[in-house]
Design a protein around this motif. Structure first.
Motif, mmCIF file in Angstrom:
data_model
loop_
_atom_site.group_PDB
_atom_site.id
_atom_site.type_symbol
_atom_site.label_atom_id
_atom_site.label_comp_id
_atom_site.label_asym_id
_atom_site.label_seq_id
_atom_site.Cartn_x
_atom_site.Cartn_y
_atom_site.Cartn_z
ATOM 1 N N TYR A 10 0.850 -1.193 0.000
ATOM 2 C CA TYR A 10 0.000 0.000 0.000
ATOM 3 C C TYR A 10 0.882 1.238 0.000
ATOM 4 O O TYR A 10 1.949 1.268 0.627
ATOM 5 N N LYS A 11 0.398 2.284 -0.680
ATOM 6 C CA LYS A 11 1.036 3.587 -0.594
ATOM 7 C C LYS A 11 -0.034 4.663 -0.592
ATOM 8 O O LYS A 11 -0.871 4.732 -1.499
ATOM 9 N N LYS A 12 -0.002 5.499 0.450
ATOM 10 C CA LYS A 12 -0.954 6.594 0.562
ATOM 11 C C LYS A 12 -0.216 7.920 0.572
ATOM 12 O O LYS A 12 0.852 8.052 1.171
ATOM 13 N N TYR A 13 -0.802 8.897 -0.132
ATOM 14 C CA TYR A 13 -0.335 10.275 -0.078
ATOM 15 C C TYR A 13 -1.478 11.083 0.523
ATOM 16 O O TYR A 13 -2.431 11.444 -0.177
ATOM 17 N N GLY A 14 -1.435 11.327 1.817
ATOM 18 C CA GLY A 14 -2.561 11.983 2.461
ATOM 19 C C GLY A 14 -3.795 11.097 2.396
ATOM 20 O O GLY A 14 -3.769 9.939 2.816
ATOM 21 N N LYS A 15 -4.862 11.616 1.818
ATOM 22 C CA LYS A 15 -6.102 10.838 1.699
ATOM 23 C C LYS A 15 -6.128 9.984 0.431
ATOM 24 O O LYS A 15 -7.000 9.131 0.285
ATOM 25 N N LYS A 16 -5.182 10.219 -0.469
ATOM 26 C CA LYS A 16 -5.166 9.485 -1.732
ATOM 27 C C LYS A 16 -4.366 8.195 -1.586
ATOM 28 O O LYS A 16 -3.240 8.206 -1.085
ATOM 29 N N THR A 17 -4.947 7.096 -2.042
ATOM 30 C CA THR A 17 -4.247 5.811 -2.044
ATOM 31 C C THR A 17 -3.734 5.549 -3.453
ATOM 32 O O THR A 17 -4.501 5.377 -4.388
ATOM 33 N N ALA A 18 -2.408 5.531 -3.599
ATOM 34 C CA ALA A 18 -1.791 5.357 -4.920
ATOM 35 C C ALA A 18 -1.601 3.892 -5.274
ATOM 36 O O ALA A 18 -1.594 3.535 -6.456
ATOM 37 N N GLY A 32 5.981 -6.023 -18.246
ATOM 38 C CA GLY A 32 5.454 -4.758 -18.723
ATOM 39 C C GLY A 32 4.382 -4.250 -17.784
ATOM 40 O O GLY A 32 3.419 -4.963 -17.480
ATOM 41 N N LEU A 33 4.555 -3.006 -17.299
ATOM 42 C CA LEU A 33 3.527 -2.354 -16.496
ATOM 43 C C LEU A 33 2.737 -1.432 -17.412
ATOM 44 O O LEU A 33 3.299 -0.503 -18.002
ATOM 45 N N ILE A 34 1.450 -1.696 -17.544
ATOM 46 C CA ILE A 34 0.616 -0.846 -18.383
ATOM 47 C C ILE A 34 -0.596 -0.379 -17.592
ATOM 48 O O ILE A 34 -0.968 -0.981 -16.585
ATOM 49 N N GLY A 35 -1.191 0.689 -18.051
ATOM 50 C CA GLY A 35 -2.350 1.257 -17.390
ATOM 51 C C GLY A 35 -2.384 2.752 -17.627
ATOM 52 O O GLY A 35 -1.373 3.355 -18.005
ATOM 53 N N PRO A 36 -3.524 3.386 -17.409
ATOM 54 C CA PRO A 36 -3.648 4.827 -17.657
ATOM 55 C C PRO A 36 -2.847 5.651 -16.661
ATOM 56 O O PRO A 36 -2.335 5.129 -15.661
ATOM 57 N N ASN A 37 -2.731 6.954 -16.928
ATOM 58 C CA ASN A 37 -2.081 7.857 -15.980
ATOM 59 C C ASN A 37 -2.802 7.780 -14.639
ATOM 60 O O ASN A 37 -4.024 7.748 -14.578
ATOM 61 N N GLY A 38 -2.018 7.751 -13.558
ATOM 62 C CA GLY A 38 -2.614 7.656 -12.233
ATOM 63 C C GLY A 38 -2.929 6.240 -11.796
ATOM 64 O O GLY A 38 -3.530 6.033 -10.740
ATOM 65 N N ALA A 39 -2.474 5.252 -12.586
ATOM 66 C CA ALA A 39 -2.786 3.856 -12.265
ATOM 67 C C ALA A 39 -1.942 3.327 -11.105
ATOM 68 O O ALA A 39 -2.310 2.338 -10.473
ATOM 69 N N GLY A 40 -0.799 3.960 -10.846
ATOM 70 C CA GLY A 40 0.077 3.507 -9.770
ATOM 71 C C GLY A 40 1.420 2.977 -10.255
ATOM 72 O O GLY A 40 2.241 2.526 -9.450
ATOM 73 N N LYS A 41 1.652 3.035 -11.554
ATOM 74 C CA LYS A 41 2.895 2.483 -12.118
ATOM 75 C C LYS A 41 4.129 3.207 -11.575
ATOM 76 O O LYS A 41 5.089 2.567 -11.125
ATOM 77 N N SER A 42 4.114 4.540 -11.630
ATOM 78 C CA SER A 42 5.278 5.302 -11.174
ATOM 79 C C SER A 42 5.490 5.142 -9.672
ATOM 80 O O SER A 42 6.631 5.059 -9.199
ATOM 81 N N THR A 43 4.397 5.086 -8.923
ATOM 82 C CA THR A 43 4.507 4.879 -7.476
ATOM 83 C C THR A 43 5.174 3.546 -7.175
ATOM 84 O O THR A 43 6.073 3.459 -6.328
ATOM 85 N N ARG A 54 7.030 2.982 1.423
ATOM 86 C CA ARG A 54 5.693 2.377 1.358
ATOM 87 C C ARG A 54 4.908 2.732 2.617
ATOM 88 O O ARG A 54 5.500 3.055 3.652
ATOM 89 N N SER A 55 3.595 2.647 2.532
ATOM 90 C CA SER A 55 2.762 2.840 3.716
ATOM 91 C C SER A 55 2.659 1.548 4.507
ATOM 92 O O SER A 55 2.655 1.565 5.746
#
Length: 293
Positions: A10-18, A32-43, A54-55
């Motif tokens: 798990y990873k949280k940034y404030g109230k947002k769970t990435a 291969g990591l695929i998915g839209p922007n904000g999917a959690g790949k970079s995190t 990590r949280s």
């Protein structure tokens, strides 16, 4: 065999769970990591390279928790960021020498190591040339070279082919295939066609969750009977866009060749075509969008 095991990450940034409940086990090969922007790949990548904490959850390399390994784990990592902040007044040799010293590589073997990685990425003849004069693809290969200086067990690449021409994309793709023989190679990309033929497994992330994973052939079986191509008149394009999930348009003599996904079963089988990973990406994005409405 090498193994990187992730449990309930798990990873949280404030109230947002990435990242939410991410669990997966990596062994030697390309992922291969695929998915839209904000999917959690970079995190996920930033956590794996120890760039952010990590949280909760566990990350275990060959039976050891990486937090306990500390510097020993970081020495096993090679990271290729999206092209950025390079020392353009440095020659290729100077840049790699600088990076080798930062990585703490034994000074007795630095020259040999630099020569080896330059040869591997096919830039040995340009070692005295300044990076500022390199093409985008050459700069990307230098970034790969610096990531390989410490002979990492885990190589993580963030959008390695973004903005490159087709020739350089193929060159980078081939390098990845060679590197992966005895390493874990994790590639995040939006250019899914670049990993379709080299990835051992694909991981599809959405809203921080691992939604699907499998080999490319396993995933494509899910859509093997719903992808079509057809030649249509230009005036019909809008109708197809409103009725189907359109994956591509190509101008041909007398009209448009359109590629689309149709789950209705109404189309004749003669239009059926073999699906690719781009089709699958569009298909999964649509499913996720419908579920969040």
């Amino acid at each position: 065999m090498i193994e990187l095991k992730i449990e309930d990450l798990y990873k949280k940034y404030g109230k947002k769970t990435a990242l939410k409940n991410f669990s997966y086990t990596f062994v030697s090969g390309i992922y291969g990591l695929i998915g839209p922007n904000g999917a959690g790949k970079s995190t996920l990548m930033n956590i794996l390279v120890d760039g952010v904490s990590r949280s909760s959850g566990k990350i275990i390399f060959n039976g050891q928790e990486i937090e306990k390994m500390g510097e020993k784990y970081r020495a096993l990592i090679g990271y290729v960021p999206q092209q950025q902040g390079m020392y353009e007044n440095f020659t290729a040799w100077e840049f790699l020498n600088y990076m080798a010293n930062l990585k703490g590589i034994n000074k007795k073997v630095i020259s040999e190591t630099i020569n080896n990685v330059l040869k591997f990425v096919n830039l040995y003849d340009e070692k005295k040339c300044k990076i500022g004069g390199f093409s985008g693809g050459m700069k990307q290969r230098i970034l790969i070279a610096q990531a390989l200086l410490n002979d990492p067990q885990i190589l993580i690449l963030d959008e390695p082919t973004a903005g490159l021409d087709p020739k350089e994309r193929i060159r980078i793709r081939n390098l990845m295939a060679k590197i992966s023989l005895e390493k874990i190679v994790i590639i995040s990309t939006h250019i899914v066609s670049d990993i379709e033929y080299i990835a051992n497994n694909i991981l599809f992330l959405h809203n921080g969750k691992l939604i699907k994973n499998g080999t490319p052939s396993e995933l494509l079986k899910e859509i093997e009977s719903i992808v079509y191509e057809e030649k249509i008149d230009k005036i019909e394009v809008e109708k197809y866009n409103s009725k189907y999930l359109v994956g591509g348009l190509t101008s041909v003599d007398g009209g448009i060749k359109i590629r689309f996904i149709d789950e209705s079963g109404e189309k004749e089988s003669k239009y059926l075509v073999e699906p690719n990973l781009e089709d699958y990406y569009l298909y999964m994005e649509k499913i996720m969008e419908n579920q969040t409405k």
